[in-house]
Design a protein around this motif. Structure first.
Motif, PDB file in Angstrom:
ATOM      1  N   GLU A  55      18.169  11.565   2.167  1.00  0.00           N
ATOM      2  CA  GLU A  55      17.219  11.601   1.055  1.00  0.00           C
ATOM      3  C   GLU A  55      15.955  10.817   1.366  1.00  0.00           C
ATOM      4  OE1 GLU A  55      20.486  11.079   0.750  1.00  0.00           O
ATOM      5  OE2 GLU A  55      21.237  11.655  -1.245  1.00  0.00           O
ATOM      6  N   VAL A  56      14.817  11.298   0.861  1.00  0.00           N
ATOM      7  CA  VAL A  56      13.548  10.575   0.992  1.00  0.00           C
ATOM      8  C   VAL A  56      13.507   9.473  -0.061  1.00  0.00           C
ATOM      9  CG1 VAL A  56      11.044  10.746   0.738  1.00  0.00           C
ATOM     10  CG2 VAL A  56      12.299  12.522   1.984  1.00  0.00           C
ATOM     11  N   VAL A  57      13.332   8.236   0.378  1.00  0.00           N
ATOM     12  CA  VAL A  57      13.353   7.090  -0.539  1.00  0.00           C
ATOM     13  C   VAL A  57      12.078   6.252  -0.446  1.00  0.00           C
ATOM     14  CG1 VAL A  57      15.876   6.935  -0.499  1.00  0.00           C
ATOM     15  CG2 VAL A  57      14.534   5.609   1.157  1.00  0.00           C
ATOM     16  N   TYR A  58      11.067   6.753   0.281  1.00  0.00           N
ATOM     17  CA  TYR A  58       9.883   5.932   0.515  1.00  0.00           C
ATOM     18  C   TYR A  58       8.680   6.816   0.788  1.00  0.00           C
ATOM     19  CZ  TYR A  58       7.598   1.541   1.956  1.00  0.00           C
ATOM     20  OH  TYR A  58       6.792   0.432   2.015  1.00  0.00           O
ATOM     21  N   ASN A  59       7.530   6.434   0.232  1.00  0.00           N
ATOM     22  CA  ASN A  59       6.263   7.101   0.526  1.00  0.00           C
ATOM     23  C   ASN A  59       5.415   6.160   1.378  1.00  0.00           C
ATOM     24  OD1 ASN A  59       6.972   9.269  -1.233  1.00  0.00           O
ATOM     25  ND2 ASN A  59       6.305   8.045  -2.992  1.00  0.00           N
ATOM     26  N   ASP A 112       0.821  -1.216   0.000  1.00  0.00           N
ATOM     27  CA  ASP A 112       0.000   0.000   0.000  1.00  0.00           C
ATOM     28  C   ASP A 112       0.852   1.262   0.000  1.00  0.00           C
ATOM     29  OD1 ASP A 112       0.911  -0.527   2.532  1.00  0.00           O
ATOM     30  OD2 ASP A 112      -0.970  -0.164   3.556  1.00  0.00           O
ATOM     31  N   ASP A 113       2.163   1.104  -0.262  1.00  0.00           N
ATOM     32  CA  ASP A 113       3.080   2.232  -0.316  1.00  0.00           C
ATOM     33  C   ASP A 113       3.678   2.362  -1.714  1.00  0.00           C
ATOM     34  OD1 ASP A 113       2.627   2.637   2.408  1.00  0.00           O
ATOM     35  OD2 ASP A 113       4.339   1.406   3.010  1.00  0.00           O
ATOM     36  N   THR A 114       4.437   3.437  -1.941  1.00  0.00           N
ATOM     37  CA  THR A 114       5.066   3.668  -3.240  1.00  0.00           C
ATOM     38  C   THR A 114       6.472   4.220  -3.043  1.00  0.00           C
ATOM     39  OG1 THR A 114       4.163   5.914  -3.417  1.00  0.00           O
ATOM     40  CG2 THR A 114       2.855   4.126  -4.393  1.00  0.00           C
ATOM     41  N   LEU A 115       7.210   4.313  -4.165  1.00  0.00           N
ATOM     42  CA  LEU A 115       8.587   4.803  -4.142  1.00  0.00           C
ATOM     43  C   LEU A 115       8.752   6.051  -4.998  1.00  0.00           C
ATOM     44  CD1 LEU A 115      10.556   1.466  -4.707  1.00  0.00           C
ATOM     45  CD2 LEU A 115       9.954   2.548  -2.535  1.00  0.00           C
ATOM     46  N   PRO A 116       9.548   7.021  -4.541  1.00  0.00           N
ATOM     47  CA  PRO A 116       9.965   8.099  -5.423  1.00  0.00           C
ATOM     48  C   PRO A 116      10.809   7.518  -6.572  1.00  0.00           C
ATOM     49  CG  PRO A 116      10.427   8.626  -3.119  1.00  0.00           C
ATOM     50  CD  PRO A 116      10.061   7.184  -3.168  1.00  0.00           C
ATOM     51  N   PRO A 117      10.846   8.169  -7.732  1.00  0.00           N
ATOM     52  CA  PRO A 117      11.475   7.570  -8.915  1.00  0.00           C
ATOM     53  C   PRO A 117      12.953   7.205  -8.794  1.00  0.00           C
ATOM     54  CG  PRO A 117      10.084   9.415  -9.545  1.00  0.00           C
ATOM     55  CD  PRO A 117      10.144   9.425  -8.052  1.00  0.00           C
ATOM     56  N   ALA A 118      13.719   7.938  -7.996  1.00  0.00           N
ATOM     57  CA  ALA A 118      15.158   7.664  -7.895  1.00  0.00           C
ATOM     58  C   ALA A 118      15.533   6.945  -6.606  1.00  0.00           C
ATOM     59  CB  ALA A 118      15.943   8.970  -8.004  1.00  0.00           C
ATOM     60  N   ALA A 119      14.553   6.419  -5.894  1.00  0.00           N
ATOM     61  CA  ALA A 119      14.803   5.860  -4.559  1.00  0.00           C
ATOM     62  C   ALA A 119      15.837   4.735  -4.580  1.00  0.00           C
ATOM     63  CB  ALA A 119      13.496   5.361  -3.957  1.00  0.00           C
ATOM     64  N   GLN A 165       5.460  10.696  11.124  1.00  0.00           N
ATOM     65  CA  GLN A 165       6.542  11.333  10.389  1.00  0.00           C
ATOM     66  C   GLN A 165       7.820  11.372  11.216  1.00  0.00           C
ATOM     67  OE1 GLN A 165       6.312  12.971   6.888  1.00  0.00           O
ATOM     68  NE2 GLN A 165       8.291  12.094   7.403  1.00  0.00           N
ATOM     69  N   CYS A 166       7.671  11.578  12.502  1.00  0.00           N
ATOM     70  CA  CYS A 166       8.836  11.584  13.387  1.00  0.00           C
ATOM     71  C   CYS A 166       9.554  10.245  13.347  1.00  0.00           C
ATOM     72  CB  CYS A 166       8.390  11.927  14.812  1.00  0.00           C
ATOM     73  SG  CYS A 166       9.752  12.054  15.977  1.00  0.00           S
ATOM     74  N   ALA A 183      11.668   8.513   4.956  1.00  0.00           N
ATOM     75  CA  ALA A 183      10.361   8.356   4.315  1.00  0.00           C
ATOM     76  C   ALA A 183       9.550   9.627   4.493  1.00  0.00           C
ATOM     77  CB  ALA A 183       9.611   7.179   4.929  1.00  0.00           C
ATOM     78  N   GLN A 184       8.628   9.838   3.584  1.00  0.00           N
ATOM     79  CA  GLN A 184       7.620  10.868   3.796  1.00  0.00           C
ATOM     80  C   GLN A 184       6.279  10.171   3.993  1.00  0.00           C
ATOM     81  OE1 GLN A 184       7.199  13.552   0.519  1.00  0.00           O
ATOM     82  NE2 GLN A 184       6.621  11.971  -0.959  1.00  0.00           N
ATOM     83  N   VAL A 185       5.488  10.703   4.892  1.00  0.00           N
ATOM     84  CA  VAL A 185       4.196  10.126   5.225  1.00  0.00           C
ATOM     85  C   VAL A 185       3.126  10.747   4.347  1.00  0.00           C
ATOM     86  CG1 VAL A 185       2.490   9.798   7.061  1.00  0.00           C
ATOM     87  CG2 VAL A 185       4.933   9.675   7.587  1.00  0.00           C
ATOM     88  N   VAL A 186       2.278   9.908   3.770  1.00  0.00           N
ATOM     89  CA  VAL A 186       1.216  10.388   2.877  1.00  0.00           C
ATOM     90  C   VAL A 186      -0.115   9.780   3.300  1.00  0.00           C
ATOM     91  CG1 VAL A 186       2.783  10.716   0.933  1.00  0.00           C
ATOM     92  CG2 VAL A 186       1.615   8.535   1.211  1.00  0.00           C
ATOM     93  N   VAL A 187      -1.195  10.411   2.883  1.00  0.00           N
ATOM     94  CA  VAL A 187      -2.540   9.914   3.126  1.00  0.00           C
ATOM     95  C   VAL A 187      -3.150   9.515   1.784  1.00  0.00           C
ATOM     96  CG1 VAL A 187      -4.863  10.509   3.926  1.00  0.00           C
ATOM     97  CG2 VAL A 187      -2.862  11.343   5.177  1.00  0.00           C
ATOM     98  N   ASN A 188      -3.660   8.294   1.710  1.00  0.00           N
ATOM     99  CA  ASN A 188      -4.310   7.827   0.491  1.00  0.00           C
ATOM    100  C   ASN A 188      -5.783   8.225   0.556  1.00  0.00           C
ATOM    101  OD1 ASN A 188      -5.636   6.312  -1.529  1.00  0.00           O
ATOM    102  ND2 ASN A 188      -4.066   4.717  -1.437  1.00  0.00           N
TER     103      ASN A 188
END
Length: 336
Positions: free
Chosen positions: A231-235, A103-110, A155-156, A130-135
């Motif tokens: 770097e952020v490597v995960y959503n 249920d998660d995704t990756l930034p393109p260069a992760a 997020q912490c 990682a950055q936290v997102v809401v679906n």
């Protein structure tokens, strides 16, 4: 030639989010020379909504479009996420493992970013943020205040990454005592041989919660080198999956939540059997984590289990954790 990275994706009733997850892996750039493979393990997902494709159908369609090799495996019975991850890692052929929740995704260069640092630092583990997102399309609906509170809290943890190099015993100390790393498996590139070595010490166990903690503590214990990057490597999606803050309306799902208890049973067992023992300070930290997860279960029982299931759910909680330990945690909460 074996690929550089095996992306391991356990699946259980995530048909709505799986396509986006897979396509985010297909969109990875910068790994054309190194290569990657995708390993999907369906842990006996229940029959989906007739309007949705099954995991097998989703992956079959994706295999025709993916620029990378895709392996699809199925469990005939539900074994829990730890065993789904074990199946995936054992089937993988890459030099490194990357765990991705469906249920998660990756930034393109992760993945290219992580792999670049793994090669440059000769690291067993490379850990990004990682950055936290809401679906908002497929996740549960949260009111604005709860969403903001949950976002800040998670997020912490998601950003808890030790930046720089760690060696040998410093790695586990960072996880358990200093708490400068989170215990999530995602967001980390892990050398496959190291991951398999950790899995060898974990007996077969059903768990759907806290399996990351069990596996990563043992991975960190056996690792020789770690490198953390900013770097952020995960959503990371917070309102989907078993850990989402939604009403619990069945004892089956409540049992999945309580299965965190099994993780600590196994972890305490493993701690006694490993060649290089954990320090007393590290064992104390594990006991604190154990109580934290039980208290979290008690709070979930209070706020998320529907009233008509409460008494049966409480009895099941006591079966998992032990009545004495539950009563001790309840007294701790009352004193607070």
């Amino acid at each position: 030639m074996s690929p550089a990275i095996s992306v391991c994706i356990p699946v259980y009733a995530t048909e709505r989010s799986l396509p986006a997850c897979l396509h985010s892996v297909a969109a990875q750039r910068g790994l054309e020379a190194a290569g990657l493979e995708i390993i999907v393990v369906d842990d006996a997902s229940p029959a989906a909504d007739p309007e949705l494709s099954s995991p097998a159908q989703i992956v079959s369609q994706f295999q025709q479009e993916s620029p990378w090799p895709v392996v699809y495996l199925e469990h005939q019975e539900n074994k829990g996420i730890l065993e789904a991850r074990r199946t995936a890692v054992q089937a993988a052929t890459g030099e490194f493992i990357f765990c991705l929740d469906s249920d998660d995704t990756l930034p393109p260069a992760a993945l290219a970013t992580l792999y670049h640092h793994a090669m440059a630092e000769d690291a067993d583990i490379v850990h990004g943020r990682a950055q936290v997102v809401v679906n908002r399309e497929h996740g549960c609906i949260l009111d604005s205040q709860r969403e903001a509170t949950l976002m800040e809290k998670v997020q912490c943890r998601a950003r808890a990454t030790y930046l720089g190099r760690l060696k040998d015993g410093e790695i586990l100390q960072s996880v358990l005592v200093d708490k400068t790393q989170n215990t999530f498996l995602w967001g980390k590139l892990i050398r496959r041989e190291l991951y398999l070595h950790a899995l060898d010490s974990i007996p077969s166990v059903y768990c759907s919660m806290a399996d990351d903690l069990l596996q990563y503590v043992l991975i960190a214990h056996h690792a020789c080198s770690y490198f953390g990057i900013g770097e952020v490597v995960y959503n990371y999606t917070i309102n989907t999956g078993i850990s989402s803050h939604t009403k619990i309306t069945s004892l089956e799902r409540w049992g999945q939540v309580c299965s965190a208890a099994s993780v600590f049973t196994v972890l305490f067992h493993c701690a006694k059997g490993i060649r290089t023992p954990f320090s007393s300070e590290q064992m104390s930290a594990i006991r604190d984590l154990c109580r934290f997860y039980l208290i979290n279960n008690l709070q979930q029982l209070q706020f998320f289990v529907v009233p008509e299931l409460y008494h049966e759910a409480y009895e099941l909680l006591c079966e998992f954790w032990g009545a004495g330990f539950v009563h001790q945690a309840e007294r701790f909460l009352q004193e607070k």
